[in-house]
Design a protein around this motif. Structure first.
Motif, PDB file in Angstrom:
ATOM      1  N   GLN A   1       0.850  -1.185   0.000  1.00 46.47           N
ATOM      2  CA  GLN A   1       0.000   0.000   0.000  1.00 46.47           C
ATOM      3  C   GLN A   1       0.885   1.234   0.000  1.00 46.47           C
ATOM      4  O   GLN A   1       1.729   1.402   0.870  1.00 46.47           O
ATOM      5  CB  GLN A   1      -0.905   0.001   1.237  1.00 46.47           C
ATOM      6  CG  GLN A   1      -1.942  -1.116   1.225  1.00 46.47           C
ATOM      7  CD  GLN A   1      -2.887  -0.997   0.058  1.00 46.47           C
ATOM      8  OE1 GLN A   1      -3.398   0.093  -0.220  1.00 46.47           O
ATOM      9  NE2 GLN A   1      -3.133  -2.094  -0.634  1.00 46.47           N
ATOM     10  N   HIS A   2       0.655   2.110  -0.985  1.00 46.87           N
ATOM     11  CA  HIS A   2       1.549   3.244  -1.143  1.00 46.87           C
ATOM     12  C   HIS A   2       1.497   4.188   0.054  1.00 46.87           C
ATOM     13  O   HIS A   2       2.485   4.802   0.430  1.00 46.87           O
ATOM     14  CB  HIS A   2       1.209   3.993  -2.436  1.00 46.87           C
ATOM     15  CG  HIS A   2       2.295   4.918  -2.863  1.00 46.87           C
ATOM     16  ND1 HIS A   2       2.112   5.894  -3.806  1.00 46.87           N
ATOM     17  CD2 HIS A   2       3.585   5.024  -2.477  1.00 46.87           C
ATOM     18  CE1 HIS A   2       3.239   6.565  -3.972  1.00 46.87           C
ATOM     19  NE2 HIS A   2       4.138   6.051  -3.183  1.00 46.87           N
ATOM     20  N   ASP A   3       0.320   4.300   0.662  1.00 49.22           N
ATOM     21  CA  ASP A   3       0.179   5.235   1.777  1.00 49.22           C
ATOM     22  C   ASP A   3       1.095   4.894   2.947  1.00 49.22           C
ATOM     23  O   ASP A   3       1.399   5.736   3.776  1.00 49.22           O
ATOM     24  CB  ASP A   3      -1.270   5.260   2.258  1.00 49.22           C
ATOM     25  CG  ASP A   3      -2.191   5.954   1.254  1.00 49.22           C
ATOM     26  OD1 ASP A   3      -1.653   6.652   0.367  1.00 49.22           O
ATOM     27  OD2 ASP A   3      -3.408   5.782   1.355  1.00 49.22           O
ATOM     28  N   SER A   4       1.539   3.643   3.005  1.00 39.93           N
ATOM     29  CA  SER A   4       2.378   3.224   4.123  1.00 39.93           C
ATOM     30  C   SER A   4       3.865   3.416   3.842  1.00 39.93           C
ATOM     31  O   SER A   4       4.692   3.197   4.719  1.00 39.93           O
ATOM     32  CB  SER A   4       2.114   1.748   4.448  1.00 39.93           C
ATOM     33  OG  SER A   4       2.551   0.925   3.367  1.00 39.93           O
ATOM     34  N   GLU A   5       4.210   3.796   2.608  1.00 42.30           N
ATOM     35  CA  GLU A   5       5.606   3.913   2.227  1.00 42.30           C
ATOM     36  C   GLU A   5       6.152   5.308   2.525  1.00 42.30           C
ATOM     37  O   GLU A   5       5.448   6.306   2.394  1.00 42.30           O
ATOM     38  CB  GLU A   5       5.772   3.619   0.726  1.00 42.30           C
ATOM     39  CG  GLU A   5       5.425   2.191   0.330  1.00 42.30           C
ATOM     40  CD  GLU A   5       6.373   1.171   0.925  1.00 42.30           C
ATOM     41  OE1 GLU A   5       7.485   1.560   1.334  1.00 42.30           O
ATOM     42  OE2 GLU A   5       5.996  -0.004   0.996  1.00 42.30           O
ATOM     43  N   VAL A   6       7.414   5.366   2.898  1.00 40.93           N
ATOM     44  CA  VAL A   6       8.095   6.640   3.056  1.00 40.93           C
ATOM     45  C   VAL A   6       8.465   7.147   1.670  1.00 40.93           C
ATOM     46  O   VAL A   6       9.041   6.404   0.872  1.00 40.93           O
ATOM     47  CB  VAL A   6       9.360   6.491   3.923  1.00 40.93           C
ATOM     48  CG1 VAL A   6      10.080   7.818   4.051  1.00 40.93           C
ATOM     49  CG2 VAL A   6       9.002   5.931   5.294  1.00 40.93           C
ATOM     50  N   PRO A   7       8.166   8.383   1.306  1.00 39.03           N
ATOM     51  CA  PRO A   7       8.461   8.904  -0.033  1.00 39.03           C
ATOM     52  C   PRO A   7       9.955   8.853  -0.340  1.00 39.03           C
ATOM     53  O   PRO A   7      10.798   8.974   0.553  1.00 39.03           O
ATOM     54  CB  PRO A   7       7.959  10.345   0.025  1.00 39.03           C
ATOM     55  CG  PRO A   7       6.954  10.369   1.129  1.00 39.03           C
ATOM     56  CD  PRO A   7       7.443   9.372   2.135  1.00 39.03           C
ATOM     57  N   LEU A   8      10.252   8.712  -1.602  1.00 39.61           N
ATOM     58  CA  LEU A   8      11.648   8.647  -2.033  1.00 39.61           C
ATOM     59  C   LEU A   8      12.434   9.877  -1.586  1.00 39.61           C
ATOM     60  O   LEU A   8      13.592   9.773  -1.188  1.00 39.61           O
ATOM     61  CB  LEU A   8      11.712   8.514  -3.558  1.00 39.61           C
ATOM     62  CG  LEU A   8      11.264   7.176  -4.150  1.00 39.61           C
ATOM     63  CD1 LEU A   8      11.148   7.300  -5.659  1.00 39.61           C
ATOM     64  CD2 LEU A   8      12.224   6.062  -3.776  1.00 39.61           C
ATOM     65  N   LYS A   9      11.816  11.041  -1.675  1.00 33.90           N
ATOM     66  CA  LYS A   9      12.534  12.263  -1.315  1.00 33.90           C
ATOM     67  C   LYS A   9      12.904  12.285   0.157  1.00 33.90           C
ATOM     68  O   LYS A   9      13.891  12.940   0.544  1.00 33.90           O
ATOM     69  CB  LYS A   9      11.705  13.495  -1.678  1.00 33.90           C
ATOM     70  CG  LYS A   9      10.398  13.644  -0.910  1.00 33.90           C
ATOM     71  CD  LYS A   9       9.605  14.841  -1.416  1.00 33.90           C
ATOM     72  CE  LYS A   9       8.279  14.987  -0.665  1.00 33.90           C
ATOM     73  NZ  LYS A   9       7.486  16.120  -1.228  1.00 33.90           N
ATOM     74  N   GLU A  10      12.141  11.572   0.989  1.00 31.36           N
ATOM     75  CA  GLU A  10      12.472  11.475   2.403  1.00 31.36           C
ATOM     76  C   GLU A  10      13.525  10.402   2.641  1.00 31.36           C
ATOM     77  O   GLU A  10      14.430  10.570   3.470  1.00 31.36           O
ATOM     78  CB  GLU A  10      11.217  11.183   3.218  1.00 31.36           C
ATOM     79  CG  GLU A  10      10.197  12.298   3.211  1.00 31.36           C
ATOM     80  CD  GLU A  10      10.751  13.580   3.819  1.00 31.36           C
ATOM     81  OE1 GLU A  10      11.522  13.510   4.802  1.00 31.36           O
ATOM     82  OE2 GLU A  10      10.430  14.662   3.297  1.00 31.36           O
ATOM     83  N   VAL A  11      13.410   9.298   1.927  1.00 29.49           N
ATOM     84  CA  VAL A  11      14.381   8.207   2.059  1.00 29.49           C
ATOM     85  C   VAL A  11      15.790   8.693   1.747  1.00 29.49           C
ATOM     86  O   VAL A  11      16.753   8.361   2.448  1.00 29.49           O
ATOM     87  CB  VAL A  11      14.002   7.033   1.132  1.00 29.49           C
ATOM     88  CG1 VAL A  11      15.109   5.973   1.124  1.00 29.49           C
ATOM     89  CG2 VAL A  11      12.678   6.407   1.570  1.00 29.49           C
ATOM     90  N   PHE A  12      15.917   9.528   0.694  1.00 32.42           N
ATOM     91  CA  PHE A  12      17.240   9.936   0.229  1.00 32.42           C
ATOM     92  C   PHE A  12      17.568  11.396   0.559  1.00 32.42           C
ATOM     93  O   PHE A  12      18.510  11.956  -0.025  1.00 32.42           O
ATOM     94  CB  PHE A  12      17.347   9.707  -1.282  1.00 32.42           C
ATOM     95  CG  PHE A  12      17.251   8.262  -1.674  1.00 32.42           C
ATOM     96  CD1 PHE A  12      18.315   7.407  -1.480  1.00 32.42           C
ATOM     97  CD2 PHE A  12      16.083   7.747  -2.211  1.00 32.42           C
ATOM     98  CE1 PHE A  12      18.234   6.072  -1.819  1.00 32.42           C
ATOM     99  CE2 PHE A  12      15.981   6.409  -2.560  1.00 32.42           C
ATOM    100  CZ  PHE A  12      17.066   5.567  -2.366  1.00 32.42           C
TER     101      PHE A  12
END
Length: 376
Positions: free
Chosen positions: A25-36
């Motif tokens: 579920q996308h809502d549970s994922e940390v956005p790429l811009k936050e990951v990196f």
């Protein structure tokens, strides 16, 4: 590959196998811009339909995941100046406005390129090649008009695109034939005049190829020797499952960084489809006949191939994270699989799956493989 890297790759592979065909579920994922966010900027190329508001689902994904954007087509010369002296900034203005409203690092693409140039650019009224002085004047007018319009708003420009030939050092384009090799120098000079604060890049494909890597280094060194500012080099990164040499990729990152410029992946995608010829090139003019053997996943992508794609992205990002101090930006060429140019190049009508998000804007295994490297 060393033992630690092998174990890390095995862990990621096991994770992917456990995920199976299910999509998170996308809502549970940390956005790429936050990951990196502590590593490098991460972004996507946007088309005019998106920035004109016609694809709201994709725009929502862009706002969530990315902190930098580049113009896919709306800032190319044929779009901005289809007739001599007649500029059309509508789509480009919308692109820049979207980036500003969302606090993004905005990249203009591209000021000087041999392809997607307007018909009038290189010829006079009789259809003959114009003189060197005339073409230099046309280049200067275009660059000054465009860059000045967005001064202080567009943060960086791909000043010259794909000047290196697949065989020769510099491509025998009309720019090179009419002006000479110094057309690259002039383009960077004019861009710097128009906006001394914008970052200026050279951008090209297949930059992990030793010949093209060395030619890219020559372009950088030639500009610097003449006192011309160049801030970064873009490795377009149009790769494939069958032609991604991570050793050569890492060698290019290191050698370009040694030239004291930012290194960026500017047009990243990894095709899962076979290339029509043995000689791989990202030259846009290529066009091959559609055959079933070249379009093996027209219905759906097998889970095993999705896993291979995830492993390829994982390996690429392992190198990027290893050299994060050298990397300024990673930009995907497109937002999701459905709107990727790889569906129609170099064979029109294929169905490709080259990005991190599927046709429904859901994250794929490839997304998981990338973010897992930082989560670990």
């Amino acid at each position: 590959m060393n033992k630690d890297k092998s174990l890390k790759s095995l862990r990621v592979l096991l994770m992917l196998l456990l995920v199976g065909c299910a999509q998170p579920q996308h809502d549970s994922e940390v956005p790429l811009k936050e990951v990196f966010k502590e590593k490098f900027l991460v972004g996507a190329a946007l088309n005019a339909d998106q920035t004109n508001g016609q694809q709201p689902a994709e725009l929502a994904l862009v706002k969530r995941e990315f902190n930098t954007i580049v113009a896919e087509n709306c800032m190319k010369m044929e779009s901005l100046q289809p007739e001599q002296g007649v500029f059309d900034f509508k789509d480009a203005d919308n692109f820049v406005r979207f980036g500003e409203e969302n606090g993004m690092f905005i990249v203009g693409h591209t000021l000087v390129w041999h392809s997607q140039a307007p018909d009038w650019l290189f010829v006079d009224e009789a259809g003959n090649d114009v003189s060197r002085d005339t073409l230099v004047a046309r280049m200067r007018n275009h660059i000054h008009t465009v860059v000045s319009r967005y001064k202080g708003r567009v943060h960086a420009w791909d000043v010259v695109n794909e000047a290196i030939g697949d065989q020769e050092t510099l491509r025998r384009s009309k720019w090179q034939q009419i002006i000479g090799d110094d057309y690259i120098q002039l383009a960077f000079q004019f861009a710097n005049e128009a906006d001394p604060d914008a970052e200026l890049y050279y951008n090209d494909y297949s930059m992990l190829n030793p010949h093209r890597r060395e030619s890219g280094i020559q372009v950088i060194q030639s500009l610097k020797e003449k006192g011309i500012r160049i801030d970064g080099i873009g490795m377009q990164a149009h790769y494939g499952l069958d032609y991604l040499d991570l050793n050569e990729f890492e060698e290019s990152v290191v050698k370009f960084a040694e030239q004291d410029v930012k290194v960026m992946l500017t047009e990243l995608d990894i095709t899962v489809l076979p290339f029509p010829t043995k000689e791989m090139s990202a030259e846009i003019s290529q066009n091959y006949e559609l055959k079933a053997t070249l379009n093996p996943y027209n219905e759906t992508l097998p889970d095993s191939v999705g896993t291979k794609l995830a492993i390829a992205y994982q390996g690429l990002f392992e190198v990027l994270l290893k050299h994060q101090d050298k990397i300024g930006r990673v930009t995907f060429w497109g937002v999701n699989d459905g709107q990727s140019w790889r569906n129609n190049w170099p064979v029109k009508g294929r169905k490709d799956y080259p990005l991190l998000f599927d046709r429904d804007n859901a994250p794929k295994k490839a997304f998981q493989s990338v973010v897992s490297l930082v989560k670990e």
